[in-house]
Design an enzyme around this catalytic site. Structure first.
Site, mmCIF file in Angstrom:
data_model
loop_
_atom_site.group_PDB
_atom_site.id
_atom_site.type_symbol
_atom_site.label_atom_id
_atom_site.label_comp_id
_atom_site.label_asym_id
_atom_site.label_seq_id
_atom_site.Cartn_x
_atom_site.Cartn_y
_atom_site.Cartn_z
ATOM 1 N N HIS A 40 -7.799 -5.281 -0.697
ATOM 2 C CA HIS A 40 -6.607 -4.538 -0.303
ATOM 3 C C HIS A 40 -6.129 -5.047 1.055
ATOM 4 O O HIS A 40 -6.922 -5.291 1.957
ATOM 5 C CB HIS A 40 -6.940 -3.045 -0.216
ATOM 6 C CG HIS A 40 -5.747 -2.163 -0.146
ATOM 7 N ND1 HIS A 40 -4.974 -1.850 -1.252
ATOM 8 C CD2 HIS A 40 -5.173 -1.512 0.895
ATOM 9 C CE1 HIS A 40 -3.993 -1.048 -0.892
ATOM 10 N NE2 HIS A 40 -4.081 -0.829 0.412
ATOM 11 N N SER B 2 0.831 -1.192 0.000
ATOM 12 C CA SER B 2 0.000 0.000 0.000
ATOM 13 C C SER B 2 0.876 1.257 0.000
ATOM 14 O O SER B 2 1.685 1.447 -0.900
ATOM 15 C CB SER B 2 -0.958 -0.050 1.198
ATOM 16 O OG SER B 2 -1.972 0.916 1.069
ATOM 17 N N ASP C 282 -9.567 -4.861 -4.933
ATOM 18 C CA ASP C 282 -8.888 -3.664 -4.452
ATOM 19 C C ASP C 282 -9.334 -2.480 -5.301
ATOM 20 O O ASP C 282 -9.189 -2.497 -6.528
ATOM 21 C CB ASP C 282 -7.372 -3.849 -4.554
ATOM 22 C CG ASP C 282 -6.586 -2.697 -3.952
ATOM 23 O OD1 ASP C 282 -7.196 -1.677 -3.565
ATOM 24 O OD2 ASP C 282 -5.347 -2.812 -3.865
#
Length: 335
Positions: free
Chosen positions: A307, A175, A277
Site C-alpha cells: 500500500h 487510498s 496491500d
C-alpha cells in the site's frame, strides 16, 4: 492487466523504504487515542511540508489557491513550465491519502507525487487540502472535494492558466483520496457544470472496507492492518448513528451500495491494486462492481507492491504507475 494475488506476506523492499514505512507506522500509531481522537500537535511535528514555489523546480511551479477560508479549504496548483502556453492540457484534481485523518496537500511526499504527475503526463494538477477526521467527520471530505470542482468551474481564471482544459478533467487519488475521488465522481455525474467535465478517474489503491474480514486483510499488515483501518473508520464515520463498516462510504460495492448503473456520466475508471496491500480484495470487488454496473473500468495490478508504493520514488513501480496514468489520461482526455 490482471494477475493472481501474491500469497507471501513479506515483500522485497529496499532498506530505505522499509525504514520509512517503520517510521510512518510508528508515528501514526502513537498519534491515535483510545477515544478515536488524534494528537495533532504530535503529528504536525513529523509532517514535513513543502511551501508553494512560483519558481520552477524540475519544470513545475506551484501556488496555493483558497477556496473557502471559513473551513480552510484550499488547493495547490501544479503548473508544468516546459509546455507551450498554446497547448491545452488536461486538469487532474488530486486527493491525497492518509485514512481521512493524516497528511495534507502540502505534505512533502504528496507535493513530490503531484509534481511528477504534472511534469510527466503532462497536466495541470490541483491537489485538494480537504478537512480531516476526526475533527471533521463524514461527509465533510466529500463536500470539500465536490466544492473544489464547483469552484474551478465557476472561477477558472482565478486558479488555472488559460490553456487548462476543464473539459478534460480527471479525478485522482490514492487510498482515502481514491475513496474520496469515487464519491466526488458520483456527485459530479449527477450534476451540471458550465465548463468542467469529468472524463476519467484514477483510483490508486482505494481505501475501502466492510464488516467482512477478507483473506488479504488477515494475512497482510505492512502499513495497513485490521487494527489500524478499524480505528480510522471509527474516527471517520459520524458518531451516534450506529454506522458500521458496511456503510456506503466504506463498502461502496457492498449490501448498501448505491446503484450507479443509470449514471451515464460516471467516468471511465482505472483501479490500481498492489499484491501486498491488505485492502486488495476490496479494490478488486470495486473494479468488478464498476464493470457489472456497466461502467468502463481498467484494473492495473502491481503484484509485488505494498500500500502507498507510489510515494517511494526509489521503487521502479512508482515510475511505472505514472506511465500507466499518462496512457489512461491520453486515452480519455477530450482533446
Amino acid at each position: 492487466m490482471e494477475v493472481a494475488s501474491n500469497r507471501r506476506t513479506s515483500p522485497s523492499l529496499p532498506w530505505r523504504t522499509r525504514i520509512a514505512i517503520s517510521v510512518l507506522s510508528t508515528v501514526t500509531a502513537a498519534s491515535q487515542r483510545r477515544d478515536f481522537t488524534v494528537n495533532r500537535t504530535f503529528l504536525n511535528f513529523f509532517n514535513l511540508k513543502a511551501p508553494p514555489n512560483p519558481k520552477p523546480i524540475n519544470g513545475v511551479k506551484t501556488s496555493d489557491v483558497t477556496v473557502d477560508p471559513s473551513r480552510n479549504l484550499w488547493c495547490r496548483i501544479f503548473v508544468p513550465t516546459q509546455i507551450s502556453s498554446s497547448e491545452n492540457l488536461p486538469v487532474i484534481i488530486f486527493f491525497h491519502g492518509g485514512g481521512f485523518v493524516y497528511l495534507n496537500a502540502d505534505t512533502k511526499a504528496y507535493d513530490a507525487v503531484c509534481r511528477r504527475f504534472a511534469r510527466k503526463i503532462p497536466a495541470f494538477v490541483v491537489s485538494v487540502n480537504y478537512r480531516l477526521a476526526p475533527e471533521h467527520r463524514y461527509p465533510a471530505q466529500y463536500d470539500d472535494g465536490f466544492d473544489v470542482l464547483k469552484f474551478l468551474d465557476e472561477n477558472k481564471s482565478q486558479a488555472l492558466p488559460e490553456n487548462a482544459d476543464l473539459s478534460s478533467c480527471f479525478l485522482a487519488g490514492d487510498s482515502a483520496g481514491a475513496n474520496l475521488a469515487h464519491h466526488v465522481a458520483k456527485r459530479a455525474s449527477e450534476s451540471d457544470f458550465q465548463k468542467l467535465k469529468v472524463t476519467g478517474m484514477v483510483a490508486i489503491q482505494p481505501f475501502f472496507g466492510g464488516e467482512e474480514r477478507t483473506e488479504p486483510e488477515k494475512r497482510l499488515s505492512l502499513l495497513v492492518s485490521i487494527e489500524r483501518t478499524d480505528w480510522l473508520w471509527k474516527a471517520f464515520l459520524p458518531q451516534g448513528e450506529g454506522a458500521d463498516r458496511d456503510h456506503e462510504a466504506i463498502n461502496v460495492s457492498g449490501p448498501r451500495a448505491t446503484d450507479i448503473s443509470g449514471l451515464e456520466r460516471f467516468p471511465a475508471t482505472m483501479v490500481v491494486v498492489g499484491g501486498f496491500d491488505a485492502l486488495q480484495e476490496w479494490q478488486r470487488r470495486y473494479y468488478n462492481w464498476l464493470k457489472n454496473s456497466g461502467k468502463e473500468a481498467y484494473l492495473v495490478e502491481y503484484p509485488n507492491m505494498i500500500h502507498a508504493f507510489y510515494i517511494f520514488p526509489e521503487l521502479p513501480e512508482a515510475g511505472q504507475l505514472i506511465s500507466h496514468v499518462r496512457d489512461f489520461v491520453n486515452k480519455h482526455k477530450s482533446t
